[in-house]
Design a protein around this motif. Structure first.
Motif, PDB file in Angstrom:
ATOM      1  N   LYS A  27     -12.391   5.769   2.493  1.00  0.00           N
ATOM      2  CA  LYS A  27     -11.135   5.918   2.505  1.00  0.00           C
ATOM      3  C   LYS A  27     -10.419   4.523   2.539  1.00  0.00           C
ATOM      4  O   LYS A  27     -10.557   3.757   3.388  1.00  0.00           O
ATOM      5  CB  LYS A  27     -10.612   6.833   3.689  1.00  0.00           C
ATOM      6  N   ALA A  28      -9.420   4.422   1.559  1.00  0.00           N
ATOM      7  CA  ALA A  28      -8.386   3.418   1.409  1.00  0.00           C
ATOM      8  C   ALA A  28      -7.466   3.289   2.698  1.00  0.00           C
ATOM      9  O   ALA A  28      -6.877   4.472   2.856  1.00  0.00           O
ATOM     10  CB  ALA A  28      -7.748   3.319   0.169  1.00  0.00           C
ATOM     11  N   VAL A  29      -7.298   2.136   3.200  1.00  0.00           N
ATOM     12  CA  VAL A  29      -6.534   2.043   4.221  1.00  0.00           C
ATOM     13  C   VAL A  29      -5.606   0.767   4.001  1.00  0.00           C
ATOM     14  O   VAL A  29      -6.016  -0.202   2.911  1.00  0.00           O
ATOM     15  CB  VAL A  29      -7.174   1.771   5.507  1.00  0.00           C
ATOM     16  N   ASN A  30      -4.364   0.777   4.553  1.00  0.00           N
ATOM     17  CA  ASN A  30      -3.678  -0.362   4.378  1.00  0.00           C
ATOM     18  C   ASN A  30      -4.074  -1.663   4.669  1.00  0.00           C
ATOM     19  O   ASN A  30      -4.367  -1.968   6.178  1.00  0.00           O
ATOM     20  CB  ASN A  30      -2.030   0.056   5.158  1.00  0.00           C
ATOM     21  N   PRO A  31      -4.363  -2.759   4.037  1.00  0.00           N
ATOM     22  CA  PRO A  31      -5.001  -4.015   4.379  1.00  0.00           C
ATOM     23  C   PRO A  31      -4.092  -4.855   5.470  1.00  0.00           C
ATOM     24  O   PRO A  31      -4.771  -5.556   6.081  1.00  0.00           O
ATOM     25  CB  PRO A  31      -5.047  -4.739   3.146  1.00  0.00           C
ATOM     26  N   LEU A  32      -2.562  -4.426   5.298  1.00  0.00           N
ATOM     27  CA  LEU A  32      -1.907  -5.312   6.285  1.00  0.00           C
ATOM     28  C   LEU A  32      -1.864  -4.721   7.698  1.00  0.00           C
ATOM     29  O   LEU A  32      -1.235  -5.364   8.640  1.00  0.00           O
ATOM     30  CB  LEU A  32      -0.470  -5.319   5.862  1.00  0.00           C
TER      31      LEU A  32
ATOM     32  N   PHE B  45       0.849  -1.147   0.098  1.00  0.00           N
ATOM     33  CA  PHE B  45      -0.039   0.121   0.051  1.00  0.00           C
ATOM     34  C   PHE B  45       0.787   1.228   0.079  1.00  0.00           C
ATOM     35  O   PHE B  45       1.791   1.325   0.777  1.00  0.00           O
ATOM     36  CB  PHE B  45      -0.740  -0.120   1.231  1.00  0.00           C
ATOM     37  N   ASN B  46       0.555   2.111  -1.018  1.00  0.00           N
ATOM     38  CA  ASN B  46       1.587   3.268  -1.245  1.00  0.00           C
ATOM     39  C   ASN B  46       0.725   4.492  -1.872  1.00  0.00           C
ATOM     40  O   ASN B  46       0.522   4.262  -3.076  1.00  0.00           O
ATOM     41  CB  ASN B  46       2.940   3.231  -1.724  1.00  0.00           C
ATOM     42  N   PRO B  47       0.388   5.474  -1.002  1.00  0.00           N
ATOM     43  CA  PRO B  47      -0.434   6.577  -1.806  1.00  0.00           C
ATOM     44  C   PRO B  47       0.239   7.432  -2.694  1.00  0.00           C
ATOM     45  O   PRO B  47      -0.135   8.071  -3.470  1.00  0.00           O
ATOM     46  CB  PRO B  47      -0.672   7.591  -0.438  1.00  0.00           C
ATOM     47  N   ARG B  48       1.752   7.276  -2.720  1.00  0.00           N
ATOM     48  CA  ARG B  48       2.494   7.899  -3.785  1.00  0.00           C
ATOM     49  C   ARG B  48       3.358   7.111  -4.549  1.00  0.00           C
ATOM     50  O   ARG B  48       4.608   7.116  -4.734  1.00  0.00           O
ATOM     51  CB  ARG B  48       3.473   8.726  -3.208  1.00  0.00           C
TER      52      ARG B  48
ATOM     53  N   ALA C  59       1.187   7.636  -8.768  1.00  0.00           N
ATOM     54  CA  ALA C  59      -0.295   7.531  -8.627  1.00  0.00           C
ATOM     55  C   ALA C  59      -0.486   6.849  -7.389  1.00  0.00           C
ATOM     56  O   ALA C  59       0.325   5.776  -7.098  1.00  0.00           O
ATOM     57  CB  ALA C  59      -0.958   6.805  -9.733  1.00  0.00           C
ATOM     58  N   PRO C  60      -1.687   6.776  -6.529  1.00  0.00           N
ATOM     59  CA  PRO C  60      -1.924   6.094  -5.303  1.00  0.00           C
ATOM     60  C   PRO C  60      -2.063   4.630  -5.747  1.00  0.00           C
ATOM     61  O   PRO C  60      -2.764   4.207  -6.686  1.00  0.00           O
ATOM     62  CB  PRO C  60      -2.967   6.710  -4.730  1.00  0.00           C
ATOM     63  N   HIS C  61      -1.210   3.610  -4.739  1.00  0.00           N
ATOM     64  CA  HIS C  61      -1.740   2.270  -4.897  1.00  0.00           C
ATOM     65  C   HIS C  61      -2.241   2.091  -3.526  1.00  0.00           C
ATOM     66  O   HIS C  61      -1.926   1.965  -2.443  1.00  0.00           O
ATOM     67  CB  HIS C  61      -0.215   1.549  -4.692  1.00  0.00           C
ATOM     68  N   ASN C  62      -3.680   1.939  -3.994  1.00  0.00           N
ATOM     69  CA  ASN C  62      -4.781   1.866  -2.588  1.00  0.00           C
ATOM     70  C   ASN C  62      -4.889   0.472  -2.155  1.00  0.00           C
ATOM     71  O   ASN C  62      -5.842   0.453  -1.359  1.00  0.00           O
ATOM     72  CB  ASN C  62      -6.151   2.416  -3.204  1.00  0.00           C
TER      73      ASN C  62
ATOM     74  N   PRO D 295       0.850 -12.430 -13.027  1.00  0.00           N
ATOM     75  CA  PRO D 295      -0.256 -12.881 -12.164  1.00  0.00           C
ATOM     76  C   PRO D 295      -0.148 -12.324 -10.740  1.00  0.00           C
ATOM     77  O   PRO D 295       0.798 -12.555 -10.166  1.00  0.00           O
ATOM     78  CB  PRO D 295      -0.077 -14.300 -12.458  1.00  0.00           C
ATOM     79  N   HIS D 296      -1.476 -11.782 -10.381  1.00  0.00           N
ATOM     80  CA  HIS D 296      -1.433 -11.434  -9.066  1.00  0.00           C
ATOM     81  C   HIS D 296      -2.812 -10.990  -8.582  1.00  0.00           C
ATOM     82  O   HIS D 296      -3.647 -10.762  -9.417  1.00  0.00           O
ATOM     83  CB  HIS D 296      -0.385 -10.261  -8.769  1.00  0.00           C
ATOM     84  N   LEU D 297      -2.928 -10.575  -7.200  1.00  0.00           N
ATOM     85  CA  LEU D 297      -4.118 -10.344  -6.731  1.00  0.00           C
ATOM     86  C   LEU D 297      -4.143  -8.964  -6.252  1.00  0.00           C
ATOM     87  O   LEU D 297      -3.097  -8.715  -5.477  1.00  0.00           O
ATOM     88  CB  LEU D 297      -4.840 -11.111  -5.877  1.00  0.00           C
ATOM     89  N   HIS D 298      -4.820  -7.844  -6.606  1.00  0.00           N
ATOM     90  CA  HIS D 298      -4.718  -6.534  -6.017  1.00  0.00           C
ATOM     91  C   HIS D 298      -5.996  -6.271  -5.133  1.00  0.00           C
ATOM     92  O   HIS D 298      -7.086  -6.631  -5.601  1.00  0.00           O
ATOM     93  CB  HIS D 298      -5.022  -5.645  -7.128  1.00  0.00           C
ATOM     94  N   TYR D 299      -5.744  -6.288  -4.008  1.00  0.00           N
ATOM     95  CA  TYR D 299      -6.672  -6.345  -2.772  1.00  0.00           C
ATOM     96  C   TYR D 299      -6.713  -5.215  -1.929  1.00  0.00           C
ATOM     97  O   TYR D 299      -5.935  -4.536  -1.617  1.00  0.00           O
ATOM     98  CB  TYR D 299      -6.478  -7.448  -1.764  1.00  0.00           C
TER      99      TYR D 299
END
Length: 434
Positions: A398-403, A294-297, A307-310, A387-391
């Motif tokens: 508001k997007a938050v860090n899933p971890l 997760f990275n907003p920048r 671009a934000p990685h939400n 191949p991957h999953l974006h979660y």
């Protein structure tokens, strides 16, 4: 002398098979030379080979019972499992091999198909026989099946006896000795590797992972973090038959995480919260490497723009089952631009989760889903470099860090229930020390 020398050279130059045949014929010829036709009966001149004279004085050969080639028909040969097919007259035994079915086993020993059908009619469980388990059975004087025993394990035996016109089942359960053990160690690699190294079984490790996965990211553990677990195991003749994980404690970054089994069999944390009722920490049943955090920048690897990685990306093989992390309603299930095939689930007024780049979708908009339900398969659709999953997890829009997100969990127990819980788990908690 020259004749003997020539004969010897000829013999040694022969193939081994021809030499063996020549010796055998010589022995038989010598034996017949000393044969007295006036004596009737049997003459043994080779181990395992007997000569019988018929009334016409023509010798015929049969193998004795101690010969390795002796024909034991109509009974089948000894099974690969090493158990004799016949334990006593009318009694048989067979160890289940790969590819065996109840019908194929009994039929090869001559049990009539009508008896097999009668046995299985009300006992469908017999189709669950496993490799290495033992079957033994008895026949009546007419060759009909009258009793079968299925040794499921050292702990359990099921007997099927013919009563009237049907076979009735009786279960025999042996109670073993329950032993409680405390196991502890330090994390050197993954949590599962550490658990295995201190002696936890696969089943106990799976229980531990499920009980702890909602509390923190199991992948975030570091070398030197501590693990201690209390297990109760049933032993029969010294062998492990079954086990229960009673409690586990993890210490990482100076903080303790507990999972304690209550009297109802569910796991709770130290404060009495039930993690099984909360969100899954990850939308997969197995652990996979995080390929992008997760990275907003974040610098987009495709567009090369900030671009934000939400969310968080998990690298995984195409076709990996993707699970709903909590109960909710599907709001989106379609293919859309850079997201590829994606699903969005609204869990309540606060929480929404999204799953992108899927190979296939197994739910539809408006459908209700339960925590742990398979909603699709991972893939490589949309704007993706592999191949991957974006979660993603969104809280109050508001997007938050899933971890690191604080995931939903049930309310705490009532005061009386919590007191009972604390009293029940106290003996185990006291043993979870480093």
């Amino acid at each position: 002398m020259r004749i003997l020398q020539t004969s010897a050279n000829t013999y040694t130059s022969m193939p081994i098979v021809h030499r063996a045949l020549l010796v055998s014929l010589t022995i038989i010829t010598v034996g017949l030379a000393f044969f007295d036709p006036n004596e009737k009966g049997r003459y043994d001149f080779m181990d395992g080979l007997e000569v019988f004279l018929s009334s016409s004085d023509n010798p015929s050969f049969v193998l004795s019972p101690d010969s390795e080639f002796y024909d034991v028909l109509p009974y089948p040969a000894e099974s690969e499992g090493g158990s004799p097919p016949i334990t006593d007259f009318g009694k048989y035994e067979h160890i289940i091999q790969s590819g065996d079915t109840l019908s194929s086993v009994l039929n090869q020993y001559g049990v009539d198909l009508s008896d097999i059908s009668k046995l299985t009619k009300n006992n469908k469980i017999l189709s669950n026989m496993g490799i290495g388990q033992t079957l033994s059975w008895e026949l009546d004087d007419n060759g009909g099946l009258k009793l079968l025993k299925w040794s499921v394990s050292k702990r359990e035996t099921r007997t099927y006896e013919l009563v009237g016109n049907q076979f009735e089942e009786v279960k025999d359960i042996i109670q073993g000795e329950w032993v409680e053990k405390t196991l502890q160690g330090e994390i050197q690699g993954s949590l599962s590797e550490a658990a295995k190294s201190i002696g936890l079984t696969k089943k106990e490790i799976a229980q531990m992972n499920r009980a702890l996965s909602w509390q923190f990211n199991l992948k975030s553990l570091k070398k030197g973090d501590k693990l201690v677990a209390v297990v109760s195991r049933e032993l029969i003749d010294g062998d492990l038959e079954q086990s229960q994980l009673l409690g586990v404690r993890i210490n990482t970054d100076g903080k303790d995480y507990y999972a304690l089994q209550a009297e109802n069999g569910n796991f709770y944390d130290i404060k009495g919260y039930a993690p099984s009722q909360g969100f899954l920490r990850t939308p997969m049943s197995k652990s996979f490497k995080v390929s992008s955090h997760f990275n907003p920048r974040r610098l987009n690897p495709v567009t090369k723009r900030i671009a934000p990685h939400n969310g968080v990306d998990y690298a995984m093989p195409i076709g990996t089952p993707i699970l709903a992390v909590g109960d909710g309603v599907v709001t989106h299930a379609k293919r859309e631009g850079a997201a590829g095939n994606y699903i969005a689930i609204k869990h309540n007024g606060q929480y929404t989760t999204r799953y992108m780049h899927l190979k296939s979708l197994h739910v539809k908009p408006g459908q209700k889903v339960k925590r742990g339900q398979k909603i699709g398969l991972s893939g490589n659709t949309g704007r993706s470099t592999g191949p991957h999953l974006h979660y993603e997890i969104w809280i109050n829009g508001k997007a938050v860090n899933p971890l690191k997100a604080n995931l939903p969990r049930t309310e705490s127990m009532s005061s009386s229930d919590k007191k009972a819980f604390e009293n029940y788990v106290a003996p185990v908690k006291d043993k979870l020390i480093f």
